[in-house]
Design a protein around this motif. Structure first.
Motif, PDB file in Angstrom:
ATOM      1  N   VAL A 114       8.790 -11.370  17.603  1.00  0.00           N
ATOM      2  CA  VAL A 114       8.690 -11.803  15.807  1.00  0.00           C
ATOM      3  C   VAL A 114       7.524 -10.850  15.644  1.00  0.00           C
ATOM      4  N   LEU A 115       7.987 -10.227  14.543  1.00  0.00           N
ATOM      5  CA  LEU A 115       6.943  -9.452  13.873  1.00  0.00           C
ATOM      6  C   LEU A 115       6.277 -10.144  12.637  1.00  0.00           C
ATOM      7  N   ARG A 116       4.881 -10.069  13.039  1.00  0.00           N
ATOM      8  CA  ARG A 116       4.395 -10.727  11.395  1.00  0.00           C
ATOM      9  C   ARG A 116       3.141  -9.932  10.962  1.00  0.00           C
ATOM     10  N   LEU A 117       3.284  -9.999   9.557  1.00  0.00           N
ATOM     11  CA  LEU A 117       2.066  -9.264   8.975  1.00  0.00           C
ATOM     12  C   LEU A 117       1.253 -10.424   8.241  1.00  0.00           C
ATOM     13  N   GLU A 118       0.170 -10.687   9.161  1.00  0.00           N
ATOM     14  CA  GLU A 118      -0.717 -12.074   8.877  1.00  0.00           C
ATOM     15  C   GLU A 118      -2.014 -11.512   7.724  1.00  0.00           C
ATOM     16  N   GLN A 119      -2.545 -12.439   7.207  1.00  0.00           N
ATOM     17  CA  GLN A 119      -3.839 -12.509   6.564  1.00  0.00           C
ATOM     18  C   GLN A 119      -3.673 -11.043   5.740  1.00  0.00           C
ATOM     19  N   LEU A 120      -2.495 -10.891   4.935  1.00  0.00           N
ATOM     20  CA  LEU A 120      -2.260  -9.730   4.156  1.00  0.00           C
ATOM     21  C   LEU A 120      -3.112  -9.978   2.840  1.00  0.00           C
ATOM     22  N   SER A 121      -3.750  -8.943   2.206  1.00  0.00           N
ATOM     23  CA  SER A 121      -4.453  -9.042   1.234  1.00  0.00           C
ATOM     24  C   SER A 121      -4.602  -7.577   0.672  1.00  0.00           C
ATOM     25  N   THR A 122      -4.728  -7.313  -0.689  1.00  0.00           N
ATOM     26  CA  THR A 122      -4.661  -6.029  -1.576  1.00  0.00           C
ATOM     27  C   THR A 122      -5.333  -6.429  -2.832  1.00  0.00           C
ATOM     28  N   ARG A 123      -5.880  -5.222  -3.263  1.00  0.00           N
ATOM     29  CA  ARG A 123      -6.331  -5.501  -4.708  1.00  0.00           C
ATOM     30  C   ARG A 123      -5.345  -4.866  -5.393  1.00  0.00           C
ATOM     31  N   LEU A 124      -5.085  -5.622  -6.544  1.00  0.00           N
ATOM     32  CA  LEU A 124      -4.132  -4.642  -7.533  1.00  0.00           C
ATOM     33  C   LEU A 124      -4.303  -5.247  -9.228  1.00  0.00           C
ATOM     34  N   ALA A 125      -4.680  -3.948  -9.853  1.00  0.00           N
ATOM     35  CA  ALA A 125      -5.003  -4.205 -11.178  1.00  0.00           C
ATOM     36  C   ALA A 125      -6.144  -5.368 -11.792  1.00  0.00           C
ATOM     37  N   GLN A 126      -7.038  -5.355 -11.091  1.00  0.00           N
ATOM     38  CA  GLN A 126      -8.096  -6.091 -11.213  1.00  0.00           C
ATOM     39  C   GLN A 126      -7.779  -7.510 -10.377  1.00  0.00           C
ATOM     40  N   GLY A 127      -6.750  -7.661 -10.009  1.00  0.00           N
ATOM     41  CA  GLY A 127      -6.350  -9.070  -9.204  1.00  0.00           C
ATOM     42  C   GLY A 127      -6.123  -8.670  -7.687  1.00  0.00           C
ATOM     43  N   SER A 128      -5.278  -9.743  -7.116  1.00  0.00           N
ATOM     44  CA  SER A 128      -5.113  -9.371  -5.797  1.00  0.00           C
ATOM     45  C   SER A 128      -3.795 -10.225  -5.264  1.00  0.00           C
ATOM     46  N   VAL A 129      -3.060  -9.634  -4.243  1.00  0.00           N
ATOM     47  CA  VAL A 129      -2.128 -10.149  -3.547  1.00  0.00           C
ATOM     48  C   VAL A 129      -2.490 -10.548  -2.137  1.00  0.00           C
ATOM     49  N   ARG A 130      -1.953 -11.726  -1.818  1.00  0.00           N
ATOM     50  CA  ARG A 130      -2.050 -12.162  -0.580  1.00  0.00           C
ATOM     51  C   ARG A 130      -0.929 -12.973   0.007  1.00  0.00           C
ATOM     52  N   GLY A 131      -0.938 -13.147   1.397  1.00  0.00           N
ATOM     53  CA  GLY A 131       0.187 -13.885   2.015  1.00  0.00           C
ATOM     54  C   GLY A 131       0.468 -13.467   3.478  1.00  0.00           C
ATOM     55  N   SER A 132       1.717 -13.729   3.526  1.00  0.00           N
ATOM     56  CA  SER A 132       2.351 -13.441   4.942  1.00  0.00           C
ATOM     57  C   SER A 132       3.890 -12.985   4.821  1.00  0.00           C
ATOM     58  N   ILE A 133       4.197 -11.960   5.796  1.00  0.00           N
ATOM     59  CA  ILE A 133       5.470 -11.648   5.912  1.00  0.00           C
ATOM     60  C   ILE A 133       5.984 -11.769   7.303  1.00  0.00           C
ATOM     61  N   GLU A 134       6.968 -12.209   7.838  1.00  0.00           N
ATOM     62  CA  GLU A 134       7.573 -12.608   9.171  1.00  0.00           C
ATOM     63  C   GLU A 134       8.987 -11.839   9.237  1.00  0.00           C
ATOM     64  N   LEU A 135       9.212 -11.265  10.309  1.00  0.00           N
ATOM     65  CA  LEU A 135      10.633 -10.739  10.670  1.00  0.00           C
ATOM     66  C   LEU A 135      10.792 -11.137  12.215  1.00  0.00           C
ATOM     67  N   ASP A 136      11.757 -11.988  12.248  1.00  0.00           N
ATOM     68  CA  ASP A 136      12.142 -12.729  13.628  1.00  0.00           C
ATOM     69  C   ASP A 136      13.245 -12.018  14.299  1.00  0.00           C
ATOM     70  N   ALA A 137      13.085 -11.025  15.230  1.00  0.00           N
ATOM     71  CA  ALA A 137      14.167 -10.406  15.951  1.00  0.00           C
ATOM     72  C   ALA A 137      14.474 -11.080  17.047  1.00  0.00           C
ATOM     73  N   ARG A 138      14.338 -12.337  17.604  1.00  0.00           N
ATOM     74  CA  ARG A 138      14.798 -12.778  18.556  1.00  0.00           C
ATOM     75  C   ARG A 138      16.103 -13.104  18.792  1.00  0.00           C
ATOM     76  N   GLN A 139      16.923 -13.000  17.848  1.00  0.00           N
ATOM     77  CA  GLN A 139      18.414 -13.172  18.059  1.00  0.00           C
ATOM     78  C   GLN A 139      18.956 -11.717  18.014  1.00  0.00           C
ATOM     79  N   PRO A 140      19.970 -11.673  19.049  1.00  0.00           N
ATOM     80  CA  PRO A 140      20.535 -10.263  19.219  1.00  0.00           C
ATOM     81  C   PRO A 140      21.212  -9.760  17.962  1.00  0.00           C
TER      82      PRO A 140
END
Length: 410
Positions: free
Chosen positions: A161-187
């Motif tokens: 399971v590949l996870r991008l956790e605690q994601l944050s970035t600044r964009l045009a005086q604002g921000s984008v935050r969150g998480s993305i997950e890619l579950d590759a356990r199924q063949p």
């Protein structure tokens, strides 16, 4: 048993292989990339290898980092920090199926716009990883959109399971935050889930085409919202072709070009008046966009912008599965107009060849009627082009926008 140190000098020409090929040779899961240059040092002792990357160049990306690879664990593990002055999404394109220029294996003609090269799912089950991200500039590759800054996060690969956790970035005086997950356990396929929050992004700074030199932007405001989606498949096209979820975006403190509003509704008289007077900005009373995704098809529910002059909305769908769209935008004026066509604008067809239709059959009937009456008397030809306004329609759309903003829309 002794610690050994090896220095690798940067090459004048990039290595004609991918990072993934290097990783495969030493048992590390690395992303598929274009050719690269790298310099740094390696130390190893027994099953553990320490790597210091002083500089890595992959296309336009400039990266560095410190990593430890341990082959003594089951599965092997990689921990460290990935830093960079610049990371271009295009340089990681091969990892999500975008062909590398000159790669004969991917040179087959394809009608797909979305990358459909299968992921290497077994590689995600070959090791575990915990890598911190610290990127100064993240370039999405779209010149019309402002790049992201101060990309921070944590890449965790565990048990396939590949996870991008605690994601944050600044964009045009604002921000984008969150998480993305890619579950590759199924063949056979991977499972994607993403939860992202958009906070206080200045629309006119993010979208460069809205800017006008020395004049107010075509549209402005503060954009906020949330995107929650999921999908399944063996490629980027497969994941997006099954996408489900929703995206809710709202604009506050917004303004829009008055001339743009009139041209969107083909209001010839008021559009001409605004063009002569120099175009003023209208305040946006409400702007709400909700996109609902089901089986790879996006539908606005609703997509509405209201101003004191007019209300605009869109309906139809965008298919990520078939790579087609069928969207229609409408304008309901709140005032009297002397010369207007008031025709919806329709975008329809495959992504590679979208057909934009402005003049519809009912519009031709109004034009022909105006021409026929003009034969009788020039002033009579104006009558079919007179629009008293569509206040009730605009009022209903305004109410729906406010309900959507309050979270009460069905």
């Amino acid at each position: 048993t002794a610690t050994t140190e090896i220095y690798t000098l940067a090459l004048h020409d990039a290595l004609p292989i991918s990072l993934a090929a290097v990783g495969e040779a030493v048992g590390i899961t690395l992303p598929t990339t274009a050719a690269f240059q790298m310099s740094g040092a390696l130390w190893w002792h027994g099953e553990r290898t320490n790597v210091k990357v002083v500089q890595a160049r992959i296309g336009d990306s400039r990266l560095s980092g410190d990593f430890t690879h341990d082959r003594g664990t089951t599965p092997p593990s990689l921990v460290g920090v990935l830093r960079g002055q610049r990371l271009a999404l295009a340089d990681l394109g091969p990892a999500v199926g975008v062909p590398v220029p000159g790669d004969a294996a991917q040179a087959k003609a394809s009608d797909r716009v979305l990358p459909d090269r299968p992921f290497n799912l077994p590689s995600l089950r070959a090791m575990d990883a915990d890598v911190r991200l610290a990127i100064d500039l993240f370039d999405t590759g779209n010149a019309a959109l402002q790049a992201m800054r101060d990309l921070r996060g944590r890449i965790v690969l565990q048990g396939g399971v590949l996870r991008l956790e605690q994601l944050s970035t600044r964009l045009a005086q604002g921000s984008v935050r969150g998480s993305i997950e890619l579950d590759a356990r199924q063949p056979e396929q991977a499972l994607l889930s993403a939860d992202l929050n958009v906070d206080d992004v200045r629309l006119e700074q993010w979208a460069k085409p809205l800017q006008r030199q020395g004049r107010a932007p075509l549209a402005s405001g503060v954009l906020s919202g949330r995107i929650v989606v999921n999908g399944r498949g063996r490629s980027t096209a497969g994941l997006l072709g099954t996408l489900g979820g929703h995206a809710d975006l709202a604009l506050r403190d917004g303004q829009v070009s008055h001339l743009g509003i009139e041209l969107a509704g083909l209001d010839l008289m008021e559009g001409l008046a605004e063009f002569i007077s120099g175009d003023e900005s209208l305040p946006i009373s409400c702007a709400q966009v909700r996109l609902e995704a089901r089986d790879g098809v996006l539908r606005p529910a609703p997509a509405i912008v209201t101003t004191p002059d007019s209300t605009l909305w869109a309906d139809g769908h965008i298919s990520l599965k078939d790579e087609t769209l069928d969207l229609r935008t409408r304008v309901a004026p709140k005032d009297f107009s002397l010369l207007t066509l008031r025709t919806p604008v329709q975008l329809r067809g495959p992504w590679r060849q979208v057909d934009v239709k402005v003049i519809h059959p009912e519009t031709w009937m109004r034009i022909l009627g105006a021409a026929a009456l003009a034969v009788v008397h020039p002033l009579a030809g104006v009558l079919p082009l007179v629009d008293p306004g569509q206040r009730e329609v605009a009022r209903a759309a305004d109410l729906r926008c406010r309900q959507a903003r309050a979270g009460k829309a069905s």
